[in-house]
Scaffold this active site. Structure first.
Site, mmCIF file in Angstrom:
data_model
loop_
_atom_site.group_PDB
_atom_site.id
_atom_site.type_symbol
_atom_site.label_atom_id
_atom_site.label_comp_id
_atom_site.label_asym_id
_atom_site.label_seq_id
_atom_site.Cartn_x
_atom_site.Cartn_y
_atom_site.Cartn_z
ATOM 1 N N SER A 165 0.831 -1.212 0.000
ATOM 2 C CA SER A 165 0.000 0.000 0.000
ATOM 3 C C SER A 165 0.855 1.248 0.000
ATOM 4 O O SER A 165 0.352 2.333 -0.246
ATOM 5 C CB SER A 165 -0.866 0.054 1.254
ATOM 6 O OG SER A 165 -1.465 -1.155 1.513
ATOM 7 N N HIS A 180 -1.178 -2.540 -7.080
ATOM 8 C CA HIS A 180 -1.903 -2.190 -5.864
ATOM 9 C C HIS A 180 -3.409 -2.361 -6.074
ATOM 10 O O HIS A 180 -4.056 -1.523 -6.702
ATOM 11 C CB HIS A 180 -1.558 -0.742 -5.469
ATOM 12 C CG HIS A 180 -2.118 -0.319 -4.161
ATOM 13 N ND1 HIS A 180 -2.381 0.995 -3.847
ATOM 14 C CD2 HIS A 180 -2.476 -1.040 -3.071
ATOM 15 C CE1 HIS A 180 -2.860 1.058 -2.637
ATOM 16 N NE2 HIS A 180 -2.941 -0.161 -2.140
ATOM 17 N N GLU A 201 -3.918 0.105 -9.103
ATOM 18 C CA GLU A 201 -2.963 1.206 -9.223
ATOM 19 C C GLU A 201 -1.607 0.556 -9.517
ATOM 20 O O GLU A 201 -1.117 -0.250 -8.724
ATOM 21 C CB GLU A 201 -2.919 1.969 -7.889
ATOM 22 C CG GLU A 201 -2.083 3.223 -7.892
ATOM 23 C CD GLU A 201 -2.120 3.912 -6.516
ATOM 24 O OE1 GLU A 201 -2.143 3.227 -5.478
ATOM 25 O OE2 GLU A 201 -2.116 5.157 -6.488
ATOM 26 N N ASN A 232 -3.192 6.338 -1.633
ATOM 27 C CA ASN A 232 -3.124 6.503 -0.185
ATOM 28 C C ASN A 232 -2.645 7.872 0.249
ATOM 29 O O ASN A 232 -2.904 8.295 1.370
ATOM 30 C CB ASN A 232 -2.256 5.393 0.421
ATOM 31 C CG ASN A 232 -3.075 4.132 0.586
ATOM 32 O OD1 ASN A 232 -4.236 4.196 0.990
ATOM 33 N ND2 ASN A 232 -2.502 2.990 0.257
HETATM 34 N N1 CAA Z 1 -15.812 -9.497 -0.974
HETATM 35 C C1 CAA Z 1 -16.425 -9.760 -2.138
HETATM 36 N N2 CAA Z 1 -17.543 -9.107 -2.539
HETATM 37 C C2 CAA Z 1 -18.062 -8.182 -1.705
HETATM 38 C C3 CAA Z 1 -17.472 -7.851 -0.481
HETATM 39 C C4 CAA Z 1 -16.290 -8.570 -0.109
HETATM 40 N N3 CAA Z 1 -15.644 -8.336 1.037
HETATM 41 N N4 CAA Z 1 -18.201 -6.891 0.117
HETATM 42 C C5 CAA Z 1 -19.214 -6.614 -0.716
HETATM 43 N N5 CAA Z 1 -19.140 -7.378 -1.820
HETATM 44 C C6 CAA Z 1 -20.018 -7.367 -2.989
HETATM 45 C C7 CAA Z 1 -21.429 -7.770 -2.644
HETATM 46 O O1 CAA Z 1 -21.592 -9.169 -2.729
HETATM 47 C C8 CAA Z 1 -22.227 -7.055 -3.689
HETATM 48 O O2 CAA Z 1 -22.155 -7.772 -4.904
HETATM 49 P P1 CAA Z 1 -23.324 -7.680 -6.032
HETATM 50 O O3 CAA Z 1 -23.318 -6.288 -6.575
HETATM 51 O O4 CAA Z 1 -22.876 -8.697 -7.030
HETATM 52 O O5 CAA Z 1 -24.599 -8.021 -5.347
HETATM 53 C C9 CAA Z 1 -21.461 -5.755 -3.890
HETATM 54 O O6 CAA Z 1 -20.139 -6.008 -3.430
HETATM 55 C C10 CAA Z 1 -22.066 -4.612 -3.089
HETATM 56 O O7 CAA Z 1 -22.119 -5.014 -1.734
HETATM 57 P P2 CAA Z 1 -23.257 -4.615 -0.704
HETATM 58 O O8 CAA Z 1 -24.536 -4.393 -1.444
HETATM 59 O O9 CAA Z 1 -23.267 -5.612 0.414
HETATM 60 O O10 CAA Z 1 -22.751 -3.286 -0.012
HETATM 61 P P3 CAA Z 1 -22.370 -1.904 -0.646
HETATM 62 O O11 CAA Z 1 -23.184 -1.575 -1.832
HETATM 63 O O12 CAA Z 1 -22.370 -0.986 0.510
HETATM 64 O O13 CAA Z 1 -20.872 -2.101 -1.136
HETATM 65 C C11 CAA Z 1 -18.572 -1.874 -0.754
HETATM 66 C C12 CAA Z 1 -19.864 -2.541 -0.288
HETATM 67 C C13 CAA Z 1 -18.236 -2.362 -2.152
HETATM 68 C C14 CAA Z 1 -17.472 -2.339 0.208
HETATM 69 C C15 CAA Z 1 -18.772 -0.326 -0.751
HETATM 70 O O14 CAA Z 1 -19.193 0.078 0.503
HETATM 71 C C16 CAA Z 1 -17.523 0.435 -1.113
HETATM 72 O O15 CAA Z 1 -17.182 0.597 -2.270
HETATM 73 N N6 CAA Z 1 -16.801 0.926 -0.072
HETATM 74 C C17 CAA Z 1 -15.542 1.643 -0.265
HETATM 75 C C18 CAA Z 1 -14.432 0.654 -0.449
HETATM 76 C C19 CAA Z 1 -13.118 1.325 -0.678
HETATM 77 O O16 CAA Z 1 -12.956 2.530 -0.665
HETATM 78 N N7 CAA Z 1 -12.080 0.493 -0.875
HETATM 79 C C20 CAA Z 1 -10.740 0.957 -1.058
HETATM 80 C C21 CAA Z 1 -10.027 0.914 0.258
HETATM 81 S S1 CAA Z 1 -8.375 1.463 0.121
HETATM 82 C C22 CAA Z 1 -7.505 0.110 -0.310
HETATM 83 O O17 CAA Z 1 -8.004 -0.987 -0.378
HETATM 84 C C23 CAA Z 1 -6.079 0.300 -0.624
HETATM 85 C C24 CAA Z 1 -5.155 0.561 0.464
HETATM 86 O O18 CAA Z 1 -3.969 0.587 0.177
HETATM 87 C C25 CAA Z 1 -5.521 0.786 1.848
#
Ligand code: CAA
Length: 284
Positions: free
Chosen positions: A119, A140, A152, A190
């Protein structure tokens, strides 16, 4: 170079997601961790994700079986000996990654590409632990990996255009949108995201508002899918602290200093969803 076999190092929340999208793309995939219990936990998450897709009618049962069949569990780095691409997704600790890459450099074929899902650790510095910095690159992925579109791609100082093009192609085959940037502390993602999350943790520390209110303000006011506190718990508070520390040291700028509350949560072992408690409580 044609990528056929991908070796994923680390079966945790990022590694198992990477193995899933790799196998979904048709690559022979090996999922490695230091013991079978960790590998099995990673495989169980993949199984659950694929089953959810089958239940929703988005995937045939046969396809699920074929994807799982393409993932071979492993507890030996030696299994990377005929891999074309290694994607490392282990703990954010330079010394530990260095040890792993030094071994992989000896085990894998000389033409294999070595990628890190770090990250924030410098890609150029990780590349220098190997004899092939020109074949080293940052890949990433975002959490949750099967859902998030971005990869990324971080180009180290020595990364060649040829290697970049191969990784861009692999990312697309995995159903992702690759976007490149150069190797700076925090990369693009990040450097922006963690400053926002850290600021939310300063607000929490100062008692400006409870976590629910901070999250609702950002969700409803800014159209973010989840608020910064919930997102922090999803990413892992230990990961956030280590990224902030890398940027604090890398830029020498106090704007990256971690909130004392973040440090305290990490000291308490409240790391977010993965430990059942972080800023929010997930025990129920
Ligand atoms: N694994 C696999 N699939 C998942 C999942 C997981 N952990 N969590 C949710 N999903 C899937 C669900 O099954 C659902 O699929 P369908 O569309 O096929 O039905 C879809 O994602 C949407 O899920 P939900 O309806 O349950 O919930 P939501 O609409 O609130 O979405 C989320 C959940 C995708 C996590 C959304 O809240 C989101 O985009 N959050 C922000 C995530 C983000 O910013 N990530 C980046 C973090 S930074 C990083 O990772 C890098 C770093 O270096 C720190």
């Amino acid at each position: 170079m044609d990528i056929k076999k991908i070796f994923v190092v680390g079966a945790g929340q990022m590694g198992n997601g990477i193995a899933q999208v790799s196998a979904q793309a048709g690559y022979d995939t090996i999922l490695y961790d230091i013991n079978m219990d960790l590998v099995n936990k990673g495989m169980a998450v993949i199984d659950k994700n694929l089953s959810r897709n089958v239940e929703k009618g988005k995937m045939a049962e046969d396809d699920k079986a074929a994807i799982l069949g393409r993932i071979k569990p492993s507890v030996s780095l030696e299994d990377a000996s005929d891999s074309d691409l290694v994607i490392e997704a282990i703990i954010e600790n330079f010394e530990i990654k260095k040890k792993v890459f030094e071994q992989l450099d000896k085990i894998t074929p000389p033409e294999a590409i070595l990628a890190s899902n770090t990250s924030s650790l410098p890609i150029t510095q990780l590349a220098a632990t190997t004899s092939r910095p020109e074949k080293f690159i940052g890949m990433h992925f975002m959490n949750p990996v099967p859902v998030m579109k971005l990869v990324e791609i971080i180009r180290g100082l020595a990364t060649t255009d040829e290697v970049y093009n191969i990784i861009e192609d692999v990312s697309k085959k995995m159903g992702k949108v690759p976007v490149w940037c150069n190797d700076v502390p925090g990369f693009v993602s990040n450097r922006v995201l963690q400053v926002m999350i850290n600021e939310a943790l300063w607000e929490l520390y100062e008692g400006v508002a409870p976590a629910e209110n901070i999250d609702n303000i950002m969700k409803l006011g800014m159209n973010h899918p989840m608020g910064p506190c919930a997102l922090a718990d999803l990413i892992g508070l230990d990961t956030i602290l280590s990224i902030l520390n890398v940027m604090y040291e890398g830029y020498g700028d106090p704007k990256y200093r971690p909130s004392p509350l973040l440090r305290q949560y990490v000291q308490a072992g409240w790391l977010g969803r993965k430990t059942g408690k972080g800023i929010y409580d997930y025990s129920k």
